[in-house]
Scaffold this active site. Sequence first.
Site, PDB file in Angstrom:
ATOM      1  N   TRP A 116      11.878   2.116  -4.696  1.00  0.00           N
ATOM      2  CA  TRP A 116      11.940   3.365  -3.919  1.00  0.00           C
ATOM      3  C   TRP A 116      13.141   4.196  -4.359  1.00  0.00           C
ATOM      4  O   TRP A 116      13.065   5.408  -4.493  1.00  0.00           O
ATOM      5  CB  TRP A 116      12.086   3.058  -2.423  1.00  0.00           C
ATOM      6  CG  TRP A 116      10.830   2.725  -1.720  1.00  0.00           C
ATOM      7  CD1 TRP A 116       9.553   2.988  -2.144  1.00  0.00           C
ATOM      8  CD2 TRP A 116      10.697   2.054  -0.459  1.00  0.00           C
ATOM      9  NE1 TRP A 116       8.650   2.526  -1.218  1.00  0.00           N
ATOM     10  CE2 TRP A 116       9.321   1.953  -0.183  1.00  0.00           C
ATOM     11  CE3 TRP A 116      11.612   1.543   0.461  1.00  0.00           C
ATOM     12  CZ2 TRP A 116       8.827   1.360   0.985  1.00  0.00           C
ATOM     13  CZ3 TRP A 116      11.128   0.960   1.615  1.00  0.00           C
ATOM     14  CH2 TRP A 116       9.754   0.866   1.872  1.00  0.00           C
ATOM     15  N   LEU A 118       5.966   3.375  -3.455  1.00  0.00           N
ATOM     16  CA  LEU A 118       5.974   2.242  -4.389  1.00  0.00           C
ATOM     17  C   LEU A 118       5.030   2.523  -5.557  1.00  0.00           C
ATOM     18  O   LEU A 118       5.382   2.304  -6.725  1.00  0.00           O
ATOM     19  CB  LEU A 118       5.553   0.966  -3.653  1.00  0.00           C
ATOM     20  CG  LEU A 118       5.426  -0.292  -4.500  1.00  0.00           C
ATOM     21  CD1 LEU A 118       6.790  -0.768  -4.977  1.00  0.00           C
ATOM     22  CD2 LEU A 118       4.724  -1.413  -3.717  1.00  0.00           C
ATOM     23  N   ASP A 155       0.809  -1.223   0.000  1.00  0.00           N
ATOM     24  CA  ASP A 155       0.000   0.000   0.000  1.00  0.00           C
ATOM     25  C   ASP A 155       0.839   1.268   0.000  1.00  0.00           C
ATOM     26  O   ASP A 155       0.309   2.373   0.097  1.00  0.00           O
ATOM     27  CB  ASP A 155      -0.911   0.018   1.240  1.00  0.00           C
ATOM     28  CG  ASP A 155      -1.858  -1.179   1.258  1.00  0.00           C
ATOM     29  OD1 ASP A 155      -2.456  -1.448   0.204  1.00  0.00           O
ATOM     30  OD2 ASP A 155      -1.984  -1.833   2.308  1.00  0.00           O
ATOM     31  N   ASP A 156       2.147   1.112  -0.109  1.00  0.00           N
ATOM     32  CA  ASP A 156       3.039   2.265   0.017  1.00  0.00           C
ATOM     33  C   ASP A 156       2.905   3.243  -1.150  1.00  0.00           C
ATOM     34  O   ASP A 156       3.012   2.857  -2.322  1.00  0.00           O
ATOM     35  CB  ASP A 156       4.483   1.768   0.096  1.00  0.00           C
ATOM     36  CG  ASP A 156       5.465   2.905   0.259  1.00  0.00           C
ATOM     37  OD1 ASP A 156       5.555   3.425   1.369  1.00  0.00           O
ATOM     38  OD2 ASP A 156       6.097   3.290  -0.737  1.00  0.00           O
ATOM     39  N   VAL A 157       2.709   4.495  -0.813  1.00  0.00           N
ATOM     40  CA  VAL A 157       2.542   5.538  -1.825  1.00  0.00           C
ATOM     41  C   VAL A 157       3.799   5.697  -2.684  1.00  0.00           C
ATOM     42  O   VAL A 157       3.718   5.930  -3.892  1.00  0.00           O
ATOM     43  CB  VAL A 157       2.175   6.872  -1.142  1.00  0.00           C
ATOM     44  CG1 VAL A 157       2.427   8.049  -2.065  1.00  0.00           C
ATOM     45  CG2 VAL A 157       0.730   6.859  -0.725  1.00  0.00           C
TER      46      VAL A 157
END
Length: 312
Positions: free
Chosen positions: A308, A270, A266-268
């Site tokens: 990232w 990423l 859910d990482d923005v």
Amino acid sequence: MPNTRSSHFWSDHGPDLLIPVPAEFSFAENYNHLATATNETLYTLRGGKMYKAIAVGRQDTVVEIAPYDERRLIVRFLEEPDADSPTLRAGVAEYVHDWFDLGTDLAPFYRMAKNDPLLKQAVESFYGLRNMGIPDLYEAVCWGILGQQINLGFAYTLKRRFVESFGRALVREGETYWLFPTAERVAGLTPEQLTEAGITTVKKCEYLIGTARLIAEGELTKEQLLQAENVKQAEKMLTRVHGIGPWTAHYVLMRCLRLPEAFPIDDVGLHNSIKYVLGLDAKPTRAHILELSAGWSLWESYATFYLWRILY
DNA sequence: TTCCAGGTTTCCT
DNA sequence: AGGAAACATGGA
């Protein structure tokens, strides 16, 4: 964990330490990665060398880390009267080994990634970059909590305030180096003390103290998490803690416990990286990411780390 | 001012 | 189990 009983994985070099590195390792790439952090409190980069305060048991020390030759790092102690202490030397060597994730063989990851449309460019550009981790569990949890739902620049500001208010400063050779606050110290603080120190988000203050208490009491440890049957169970052990959701759980499992399949999906960051690499008009959906990452099995954490890296 | 940022909790079918 | 809404704060 390297074997330190029968023989050291590292060696003495006068007062310094020599630490072997794997073939897939580039000091410059790791240095450049560290250099992308703006306003970092917990290490210093100067003249191509890294400087870091490290706590080994109750002993605090500061070291300089630099390349020695193609196969080894050299670690020098700064003004350390106990530099000949075997436990201190072993502890520092293990910390450096863990920090650079030297125990992972990246060859299989690179074989997989060179044929992956998302990863191909990243692994070429940053060959030798390791998942530089956060060996201390409380520090990893805090960095996850501090980073939740705010921009990274502000997160670094909050971390600096937290560290400089409740951590320990070590002065060596005229420079100041900071140790992250211990769980034991923060467990005794009140949310008001944190807000007064400039942690302006009250919820984060409560989470930082709550997790400090759990860790200080030994109710949440790296050993417990490593005993989990699988990543799903380890995630559950973390998410039952107030302030730790799926993203933070996977972030901690990736940066601290180093579970290869940890995946903060859910990482923005990423999402933005995938959007950028594929030239998408909008951020990818969860289903799309699952599709794109289908071939990453057991390398999800490294894939995320390299994606990232593209953003900076 | 609006929108977004390395999300989590709570409440709802 | 899975989804929507509420939540808080700074920067562009």
